[in-house]
Design an enzyme around this catalytic site. Structure first.
Site, mmCIF file in Angstrom:
data_model
loop_
_atom_site.group_PDB
_atom_site.id
_atom_site.type_symbol
_atom_site.label_atom_id
_atom_site.label_comp_id
_atom_site.label_asym_id
_atom_site.label_seq_id
_atom_site.Cartn_x
_atom_site.Cartn_y
_atom_site.Cartn_z
ATOM 1 N N HIS A 146 30.395 46.178 25.533
ATOM 2 C CA HIS A 146 28.938 46.010 25.448
ATOM 3 C C HIS A 146 28.563 46.077 23.963
ATOM 4 O O HIS A 146 28.066 47.088 23.472
ATOM 5 C CB HIS A 146 28.210 47.093 26.238
ATOM 6 C CG HIS A 146 26.726 47.064 26.001
ATOM 7 N ND1 HIS A 146 25.918 46.031 26.423
ATOM 8 C CD2 HIS A 146 25.906 47.924 25.349
ATOM 9 C CE1 HIS A 146 24.675 46.254 26.031
ATOM 10 N NE2 HIS A 146 24.633 47.396 25.381
ATOM 11 N N ASP A 172 24.009 42.637 30.083
ATOM 12 C CA ASP A 172 24.504 41.436 29.402
ATOM 13 C C ASP A 172 24.692 40.301 30.413
ATOM 14 O O ASP A 172 24.380 39.140 30.129
ATOM 15 C CB ASP A 172 25.835 41.756 28.706
ATOM 16 C CG ASP A 172 25.733 43.009 27.867
ATOM 17 O OD1 ASP A 172 25.040 42.969 26.837
ATOM 18 O OD2 ASP A 172 26.300 44.042 28.267
HETATM 19 N N1 NAD Z 1 24.538 49.663 28.032
HETATM 20 C C1 NAD Z 1 23.376 49.057 27.845
HETATM 21 O O1 NAD Z 1 23.203 47.927 28.309
HETATM 22 C C2 NAD Z 1 22.268 49.710 27.058
HETATM 23 C C3 NAD Z 1 21.038 49.056 26.955
HETATM 24 C C4 NAD Z 1 20.001 49.683 26.258
HETATM 25 C C5 NAD Z 1 20.211 50.915 25.655
HETATM 26 N N2 NAD Z 1 21.428 51.517 25.753
HETATM 27 C C6 NAD Z 1 21.667 52.842 25.185
HETATM 28 O O2 NAD Z 1 21.102 53.800 26.076
HETATM 29 C C7 NAD Z 1 20.834 55.010 25.372
HETATM 30 C C8 NAD Z 1 19.430 55.521 25.665
HETATM 31 O O3 NAD Z 1 18.479 54.630 25.123
HETATM 32 P P1 NAD Z 1 16.922 55.035 25.100
HETATM 33 O O4 NAD Z 1 16.230 53.871 24.507
HETATM 34 O O5 NAD Z 1 16.489 55.568 26.412
HETATM 35 O O6 NAD Z 1 16.950 56.198 24.029
HETATM 36 P P2 NAD Z 1 15.900 57.383 23.831
HETATM 37 O O7 NAD Z 1 16.171 57.978 22.496
HETATM 38 O O8 NAD Z 1 14.523 56.938 24.160
HETATM 39 O O9 NAD Z 1 16.345 58.414 24.961
HETATM 40 C C9 NAD Z 1 17.538 59.100 24.884
HETATM 41 C C10 NAD Z 1 17.285 60.446 25.485
HETATM 42 O O10 NAD Z 1 18.537 61.141 25.513
HETATM 43 C C11 NAD Z 1 18.244 62.482 25.207
HETATM 44 N N3 NAD Z 1 19.478 63.162 24.812
HETATM 45 C C12 NAD Z 1 20.049 63.245 23.594
HETATM 46 N N4 NAD Z 1 21.155 63.998 23.662
HETATM 47 C C13 NAD Z 1 21.289 64.383 24.946
HETATM 48 C C14 NAD Z 1 22.218 65.174 25.631
HETATM 49 N N5 NAD Z 1 23.242 65.747 24.983
HETATM 50 N N6 NAD Z 1 22.041 65.376 26.965
HETATM 51 C C15 NAD Z 1 21.000 64.832 27.622
HETATM 52 N N7 NAD Z 1 20.083 64.070 27.010
HETATM 53 C C16 NAD Z 1 20.217 63.849 25.694
HETATM 54 C C17 NAD Z 1 17.191 62.418 24.119
HETATM 55 O O11 NAD Z 1 16.498 63.647 23.967
HETATM 56 C C18 NAD Z 1 16.309 61.309 24.669
HETATM 57 O O12 NAD Z 1 15.282 61.819 25.513
HETATM 58 C C19 NAD Z 1 21.096 54.688 23.916
HETATM 59 O O13 NAD Z 1 22.407 55.108 23.576
HETATM 60 C C20 NAD Z 1 21.016 53.164 23.876
HETATM 61 O O14 NAD Z 1 21.718 52.634 22.781
HETATM 62 C C21 NAD Z 1 22.449 50.931 26.440
HETATM 63 O O1 LMR Z 2 22.301 46.826 21.248
HETATM 64 C C1 LMR Z 2 21.850 47.957 21.414
HETATM 65 O O2 LMR Z 2 22.178 48.925 20.728
HETATM 66 C C2 LMR Z 2 20.850 48.197 22.480
HETATM 67 C C3 LMR Z 2 21.377 47.970 23.830
HETATM 68 O O3 LMR Z 2 22.724 48.275 23.971
HETATM 69 C C4 LMR Z 2 21.084 46.604 24.330
HETATM 70 O O4 LMR Z 2 22.017 45.850 24.625
HETATM 71 O O5 LMR Z 2 19.891 46.252 24.422
#
Ligand code: NAD
Ligand code: LMR
Length: 332
Positions: free
Chosen positions: A188, A160
């Site tokens: 977030h 962010d």
């Molecule tokens: N904080 C931020 O700025 C931010 C930004 C983008 C995404 N995210 C979050 O990050 C996370 C991952 O996003 P992504 O696009 O890579 O998702 P994704 O679905 O592509 O990957 C998530 C992975 O986690 C695995 N997983 C599920 N449960 C699990 C467990 N108990 N232990 C280990 N692995 C497990 C899944 O099998 C998958 O491979 C999501 O929660 C998303 O909302 C946060």
């Molecule tokens: O907003 C979301 O769920 C995705 C991620 O946290 C992001 O900020 O891109």
């Protein structure tokens, strides 16, 4: 003399952020070009084959800094001896879903992984939670890993922060590297408060306040804020997937600055355990402006908060308190 390798855990490593993140770590983007690493990658059994494919690609890329890869579906094996844990594993938000919808799926994962980290990670392991709801997952991890110092558990709001820098850079048509000291306060989520009150831009005539250069408080107080708040949703709408390369890159920024320090005169935003600074209730993982030195973050103190900002700081704190209650109700 060559440095000893640092063990870095990435959970959810077979997912899309994981796929963008592990090569960055193996290339030295996170810990420096002279720091060897051993990658620990955890995913769940249905993703085991894909995880093995990522491991094969890491071998094929022949990264000179990569001294070993552990790819496993066993949380204990994954957590053993790790110095840094980047917690990406979880269920991502899909189009049309609110972040609260993913809460119950994810907090129980963070409760169980807290125990694995507490028992098996290296002493003083630094933890970054990326998976949403990032602040509340980090809080649950902290509460269920009481022997990990609370200073070692953080969540990602650097994405962010970087988005806010990017919006200012585009608006003013300046290099993003010349913009500094935005603040992301709070969660977030769409209640976060991107604050440019103290933001400056490096110009040929010296450092200038962003408010003076933009000269449009109406834009800064409305569209700028909502654009940053809603950027995650806009990426999901455009890609049909949540942000991945920018999340991975920002996770590297977060750990790099935490471990190696922030540049003099610059702060960054990190979700950290609140201590009552700026009258934010203690006991939440809340995003603050921080500086880092010698591997420790410290909340920047004494910044002025006007009434407009105060309301926004309180609103996002209120959401985090509600999320905390909801998380506990999901766990009970
Ligand atoms: N904080 C931020 O700025 C931010 C930004 C983008 C995404 N995210 C979050 O990050 C996370 C991952 O996003 P992504 O696009 O890579 O998702 P994704 O679905 O592509 O990957 C998530 C992975 O986690 C695995 N997983 C599920 N449960 C699990 C467990 N108990 N232990 C280990 N692995 C497990 C899944 O099998 C998958 O491979 C999501 O929660 C998303 O909302 C946060
Ligand atoms: O907003 C979301 O769920 C995705 C991620 O946290 C992001 O900020 O891109």
């Amino acid at each position: 003399m060559a440095k000893d390798p640092v063990r870095v855990l990435v959970t959810g490593a077979a997912g899309q952020i994981g796929y963008a993140l592990v090569p960055m770590i193996a290339r030295g983007v996170m810990l420096g070009a002279d720091q060897p690493v051993i990658l620990h990658m955890l995913d769940i059994p249905p993703a085991a084959e894909a995880l093995n494919g990522v491991k094969m690609e890491l071998v094929d890329a022949a990264f000179p800094l990569l001294k070993g890869v552990v790819a496993t579906t066993d949380a204990v094996e994954a957590c053993t001896g790790v110095n840094i844990a980047v917690m990406v594993g979880g269920f991502p938000r899909k189009e049309g879903m609110e972040r609260k919808d993913v809460m119950s799926k994810n907090v129980s994962i963070y409760k169980s992984q807290a125990s694995a980290l507490e028992k098996h990670a290296a002493a003083n392991c630094k933890v970054l939670v990326v998976a949403n709801p990032a602040n509340t997952n980090a809080l649950i991890l902290k509460e269920f890993a009481p022997s990990i110092p609370e200073k070692n558990i953080t969540c990602l709001t650097r994405l962010d922060h970087n988005r806010a820098l990017g919006q200012i850079s585009e608006r003013l048509n300046v290099q993003v590297s010349d913009v500094k000291n935005v603040i992301i306060w709070g969660n977030h989520s769409s209640t976060q408060y991107p604050d440019v009150t103290h933001t400056t831009v490096n110009t040929p005539a010296g450092e200038k306040p962003v408010r003076e250069l933009v000269a449009d408080d109406q834009w800064l107080n409305t569209e700028f804020i909502t654009t940053v708040q809603q950027r995650g949703a806009a990426i999901i709408k455009a890609r049909k997937l949540s942000s991945a390369l920018s999340a991975a890159s920002s996770a590297c920024d977060h750990i790099r600055d935490w471990v190696l320090g922030t540049p003099e005169g610059t702060w960054v935003s990190m979700g950290v355990y609140s201590d009552g600074s700026y009258n934010v209730p203690s006991g939440l993982i809340y995003s603050f402006p921080v500086t880092c030195k010698n591997g420790e973050w410290c909340i920047v103190q004494g910044l002025s908060i006007d009434e407009f900002s105060r309301n926004k700081l309180d609103l996002t704190a209120k959401e985090l308190s509600e999320e905390k209650d909801l998380a506990y109700s999901c766990l009970s």
